[in-house]
Design a protein around this motif. Structure first.
Motif, PDB file in Angstrom:
ATOM      1  N   MET A 162      28.206  41.444  41.281  1.00 35.69           N
ATOM      2  CA  MET A 162      28.747  42.606  41.965  1.00 35.69           C
ATOM      3  C   MET A 162      27.679  43.158  42.901  1.00 35.69           C
ATOM      4  N   THR A 163      28.115  43.675  44.026  1.00 38.99           N
ATOM      5  CA  THR A 163      27.176  44.215  45.003  1.00 38.99           C
ATOM      6  C   THR A 163      26.640  45.559  44.548  1.00 38.99           C
ATOM      7  N   ALA A 164      25.691  46.106  45.306  1.00 43.82           N
ATOM      8  CA  ALA A 164      25.074  47.382  44.947  1.00 43.82           C
ATOM      9  C   ALA A 164      26.120  48.487  44.854  1.00 43.82           C
ATOM     10  N   THR A 165      25.892  49.408  43.940  1.00 38.47           N
ATOM     11  CA  THR A 165      26.822  50.515  43.751  1.00 38.47           C
ATOM     12  C   THR A 165      26.776  51.458  44.946  1.00 38.47           C
ATOM     13  N   PRO A 166      27.921  51.704  45.573  1.00 34.49           N
ATOM     14  CA  PRO A 166      27.943  52.653  46.692  1.00 34.49           C
ATOM     15  C   PRO A 166      27.662  54.065  46.207  1.00 34.49           C
ATOM     16  N   THR A 167      27.171  54.877  47.084  1.00 38.40           N
ATOM     17  CA  THR A 167      26.931  56.266  46.717  1.00 38.40           C
ATOM     18  C   THR A 167      28.122  57.134  47.074  1.00 38.40           C
ATOM     19  N   ARG A 168      28.993  56.613  47.923  1.00 32.74           N
ATOM     20  CA  ARG A 168      30.155  57.396  48.347  1.00 32.74           C
ATOM     21  C   ARG A 168      31.414  56.552  48.258  1.00 32.74           C
ATOM     22  N   LEU A 169      32.508  57.198  47.978  1.00 34.49           N
ATOM     23  CA  LEU A 169      33.793  56.528  47.872  1.00 34.49           C
ATOM     24  C   LEU A 169      34.165  55.838  49.180  1.00 34.49           C
ATOM     25  N   ALA A 170      33.813  56.428  50.304  1.00 32.99           N
ATOM     26  CA  ALA A 170      34.153  55.856  51.610  1.00 32.99           C
ATOM     27  C   ALA A 170      33.480  54.508  51.854  1.00 32.99           C
ATOM     28  N   GLU A 171      32.445  54.185  51.084  1.00 37.60           N
ATOM     29  CA  GLU A 171      31.716  52.931  51.262  1.00 37.60           C
ATOM     30  C   GLU A 171      32.259  51.795  50.391  1.00 37.60           C
ATOM     31  N   VAL A 172      33.204  52.067  49.532  1.00 39.78           N
ATOM     32  CA  VAL A 172      33.741  51.063  48.617  1.00 39.78           C
ATOM     33  C   VAL A 172      34.518  50.012  49.414  1.00 39.78           C
ATOM     34  N   THR A 173      34.326  48.746  49.029  1.00 36.30           N
ATOM     35  CA  THR A 173      35.041  47.653  49.676  1.00 36.30           C
ATOM     36  C   THR A 173      36.106  47.077  48.756  1.00 36.30           C
ATOM     37  N   ARG A 174      37.029  46.371  49.361  1.00 37.61           N
ATOM     38  CA  ARG A 174      38.078  45.703  48.590  1.00 37.61           C
ATOM     39  C   ARG A 174      37.457  44.707  47.605  1.00 37.61           C
ATOM     40  N   GLU A 175      36.440  43.998  48.045  1.00 36.92           N
ATOM     41  CA  GLU A 175      35.764  43.019  47.187  1.00 36.92           C
ATOM     42  C   GLU A 175      35.166  43.690  45.948  1.00 36.92           C
ATOM     43  N   GLN A 176      34.582  44.857  46.098  1.00 34.03           N
ATOM     44  CA  GLN A 176      34.001  45.556  44.950  1.00 34.03           C
ATOM     45  C   GLN A 176      35.075  45.961  43.950  1.00 34.03           C
ATOM     46  N   ILE A 177      36.209  46.407  44.445  1.00 34.63           N
ATOM     47  CA  ILE A 177      37.313  46.782  43.556  1.00 34.63           C
ATOM     48  C   ILE A 177      37.824  45.547  42.821  1.00 34.63           C
ATOM     49  N   GLU A 178      37.985  44.448  43.535  1.00 35.02           N
ATOM     50  CA  GLU A 178      38.450  43.218  42.906  1.00 35.02           C
ATOM     51  C   GLU A 178      37.451  42.721  41.856  1.00 35.02           C
ATOM     52  N   ASP A 179      36.158  42.806  42.157  1.00 40.64           N
ATOM     53  CA  ASP A 179      35.127  42.418  41.187  1.00 40.64           C
ATOM     54  C   ASP A 179      35.197  43.290  39.935  1.00 40.64           C
ATOM     55  N   ALA A 180      35.346  44.596  40.129  1.00 41.73           N
ATOM     56  CA  ALA A 180      35.431  45.521  38.991  1.00 41.73           C
ATOM     57  C   ALA A 180      36.658  45.215  38.145  1.00 41.73           C
ATOM     58  N   ALA A 181      37.781  44.915  38.794  1.00 37.06           N
ATOM     59  CA  ALA A 181      39.016  44.607  38.054  1.00 37.06           C
ATOM     60  C   ALA A 181      38.854  43.334  37.225  1.00 37.06           C
ATOM     61  N   ARG A 182      38.127  42.357  37.748  1.00 32.16           N
ATOM     62  CA  ARG A 182      37.901  41.111  36.989  1.00 32.16           C
ATOM     63  C   ARG A 182      37.069  41.360  35.732  1.00 32.16           C
ATOM     64  N   GLN A 183      36.271  42.401  35.740  1.00 36.40           N
ATOM     65  CA  GLN A 183      35.425  42.722  34.594  1.00 36.40           C
ATOM     66  C   GLN A 183      36.165  43.528  33.525  1.00 36.40           C
ATOM     67  N   ARG A 184      37.357  43.989  33.851  1.00 41.44           N
ATOM     68  CA  ARG A 184      38.132  44.820  32.932  1.00 41.44           C
ATOM     69  C   ARG A 184      39.377  44.068  32.481  1.00 41.44           C
ATOM     70  N   ALA A 185      39.812  44.364  31.293  1.00 40.94           N
ATOM     71  CA  ALA A 185      41.108  43.841  30.844  1.00 40.94           C
ATOM     72  C   ALA A 185      42.200  44.679  31.507  1.00 40.94           C
ATOM     73  N   PRO A 186      43.227  44.031  32.056  1.00 42.63           N
ATOM     74  CA  PRO A 186      44.317  44.817  32.649  1.00 42.63           C
ATOM     75  C   PRO A 186      45.077  45.573  31.571  1.00 42.63           C
TER      76      PRO A 186
END
Length: 96
Positions: A1-25
């Motif tokens: 996973m890439t570096a943690t953004p400091t602001r919500l506006a900096e979040v990318t689609r890839e980061q959200i997808e990576d986070a979802a893969r780490q969680r059980a749906p």
């Protein structure tokens, strides 16, 4: 996973997808603890929990929801039993 953004506006689609893969749906057996869900891949996740995992912040649900929508994710909202049976007040003309 890439570096943690400091602001919500900096979040990318890839980061959200990576986070979802780490969680059980979520499943139908999970307790309802929030109203807003995001569909990532084939799994539903609580909007705020997923964004919090990426940002490490305490963004509001409204801001998290808007950010995910801007990234092109599909959002869903929990409906109470009365909404399911009677419909949404805006659709039934019951709003003052």
């Amino acid at each position: 996973m890439t570096a943690t953004p400091t602001r919500l506006a900096e979040v990318t689609r890839e980061q959200i997808e990576d986070a979802a893969r780490q969680r059980a749906p979520l499943t139908q057996n999970d307790p309802v603890t929030a109203s807003w869900y995001v569909l990532v891949g084939g799994g539903l996740h609580y909007v705020r929990d997923l964004v919090r995992q990426v940002t490490g912040g305490e963004d509001s649900t409204a801001d998290a929801r808007k950010a995910l929508k801007a990234l092109g994710f599909n959002l869903f909202c929990w409906a109470s039993p009365s909404m399911v049976e009677q419909g949404h007040p805006w659709h039934t003309g019951q709003v003052d």
